[in-house]
Write a protein that holds these residues in place. Structure first.
Motif, PDB file in Angstrom:
ATOM      1  N   PRO A  92       0.834  -1.295  -0.053  1.00  0.00           N
ATOM      2  CA  PRO A  92       0.062   0.046   0.099  1.00  0.00           C
ATOM      3  C   PRO A  92       0.681   1.252   0.139  1.00  0.00           C
ATOM      4  O   PRO A  92       1.896   1.270   0.553  1.00  0.00           O
ATOM      5  CB  PRO A  92      -0.943  -0.009   1.399  1.00  0.00           C
ATOM      6  CG  PRO A  92      -0.590  -1.459   1.741  1.00  0.00           C
ATOM      7  CD  PRO A  92       0.595  -1.960   1.180  1.00  0.00           C
ATOM      8  N   GLU A  93       0.342   2.450  -0.631  1.00  0.00           N
ATOM      9  CA  GLU A  93       1.169   3.463  -0.837  1.00  0.00           C
ATOM     10  C   GLU A  93       1.655   4.062   0.638  1.00  0.00           C
ATOM     11  O   GLU A  93       2.821   4.531   0.736  1.00  0.00           O
ATOM     12  CB  GLU A  93       0.435   4.599  -1.520  1.00  0.00           C
ATOM     13  CG  GLU A  93       1.155   5.646  -1.709  1.00  0.00           C
ATOM     14  CD  GLU A  93       0.492   6.664  -2.765  1.00  0.00           C
ATOM     15  OE1 GLU A  93       0.858   7.792  -2.644  1.00  0.00           O
ATOM     16  OE2 GLU A  93      -0.460   6.479  -3.463  1.00  0.00           O
ATOM     17  N   GLU A  94       0.786   4.070   1.529  1.00  0.00           N
ATOM     18  CA  GLU A  94       1.086   4.524   3.031  1.00  0.00           C
ATOM     19  C   GLU A  94       2.118   3.964   3.732  1.00  0.00           C
ATOM     20  O   GLU A  94       2.977   4.623   4.445  1.00  0.00           O
ATOM     21  CB  GLU A  94      -0.010   4.633   3.625  1.00  0.00           C
ATOM     22  CG  GLU A  94      -0.675   3.447   4.304  1.00  0.00           C
ATOM     23  CD  GLU A  94      -1.666   2.960   3.419  1.00  0.00           C
ATOM     24  OE1 GLU A  94      -2.281   1.828   3.777  1.00  0.00           O
ATOM     25  OE2 GLU A  94      -1.838   3.327   2.405  1.00  0.00           O
ATOM     26  N   SER A  95       2.422   2.672   3.286  1.00  0.00           N
ATOM     27  CA  SER A  95       3.518   1.896   3.981  1.00  0.00           C
ATOM     28  C   SER A  95       4.338   1.406   2.936  1.00  0.00           C
ATOM     29  O   SER A  95       5.716   0.850   3.197  1.00  0.00           O
ATOM     30  CB  SER A  95       3.188   0.712   4.573  1.00  0.00           C
ATOM     31  OG  SER A  95       2.353  -0.151   3.832  1.00  0.00           O
ATOM     32  N   ARG A  96       4.609   1.626   1.651  1.00  0.00           N
ATOM     33  CA  ARG A  96       5.403   1.395   0.618  1.00  0.00           C
ATOM     34  C   ARG A  96       7.051   1.754   1.011  1.00  0.00           C
ATOM     35  O   ARG A  96       8.077   1.032   0.677  1.00  0.00           O
ATOM     36  CB  ARG A  96       5.137   1.940  -0.696  1.00  0.00           C
ATOM     37  CG  ARG A  96       6.024   1.177  -1.877  1.00  0.00           C
ATOM     38  CD  ARG A  96       5.329   1.798  -3.240  1.00  0.00           C
ATOM     39  NE  ARG A  96       3.929   1.256  -3.255  1.00  0.00           N
ATOM     40  CZ  ARG A  96       3.004   2.166  -3.821  1.00  0.00           C
ATOM     41  NH1 ARG A  96       3.201   3.296  -4.335  1.00  0.00           N
ATOM     42  NH2 ARG A  96       1.712   1.617  -3.834  1.00  0.00           N
TER      43      ARG A  96
END
Length: 190
Positions: A92-96
């Motif tokens: 996911p973008e927020e944890s990439r």
């Protein structure tokens, strides 16, 4: 800490080099965190100084801020396989960003250092994850990586056997389960 110092002194007497010892400690940072490793770094320096070994030791880093991501990705591919080439972009973008840090910091900054080869670093990582407990998904992945690069199942069982007095039976049995699962997956994919 006292056991670490005693074992470190013994390892120096049996031919483990100061660089190898320091690299093990540095490798620990990525898997155990600096908060748990910091005192061991100081103890390492104290023992080396006590033994008359001049510090600082020769630097082992080869990655730079400019190439650490590229070198880390290559290390991941070399150890785990081609599926890791784009892993740093996954999730996911927020944890990439964590997957990117894994590539550029854990693998780019640590695995690319001189002083230990991939087989030794993977064996050490297997020990850190086994001793830490609660990291069985990562432990299984690193068991498979160990086998992929030449630290076979029997070798890993010997490693678990050597670690057992230090980490206890529950963690040793968990490590053995991860080795068996990884070996089964590898056999299924042949």
């Amino acid at each position: 800490m006292n056991e670490y110092k005693a074992m470190m002194k013994a390892s120096l007497n049996f031919g483990v080099t100061p660089v190898e010892i320091k690299e093990v400690v540095y490798q620990a940072v990525a898997y155990l965190g600096i908060g748990r490793v910091f005192d061991f770094l100081h103890a390492t320096n104290d023992v080396l100084t006590e033994k008359g070994i001049p510090l600082p030791l020769e630097g082992q880093a080869i990655a730079t801020t400019e190439n650490r991501l590229e070198m880390g990705i290559q290390a991941q591919v070399d150890i785990f396989g081609s599926q890791m080439a784009e892993f740093y972009k996954s999730g996911p973008e927020e944890s990439r960003h964590i997957n990117q840090w894994l590539a550029d910091n854990c693998f780019g900054d640590y695995y690319t250092r001189k002083g230990l080869d991939y087989k030794m670093r993977e064996m050490i990582t297997f020990c850190f994850l086994s001793a830490q407990g609660g990291c069985e998904p990562q432990l299984a992945s690193h068991a498979a990586a160990n086998m992929r690069i030449g630290n076979d199942k029997q070798f890993l069982i010997k490693i678990i056997s050597q670690c057992l007095p230090y980490i206890g039976y529950p963690r040793s049995l968990n490590a053995l389960r991860c080795v068996n699962e990884a070996a089964d997956r590898i056999a299924e994919n042949k």
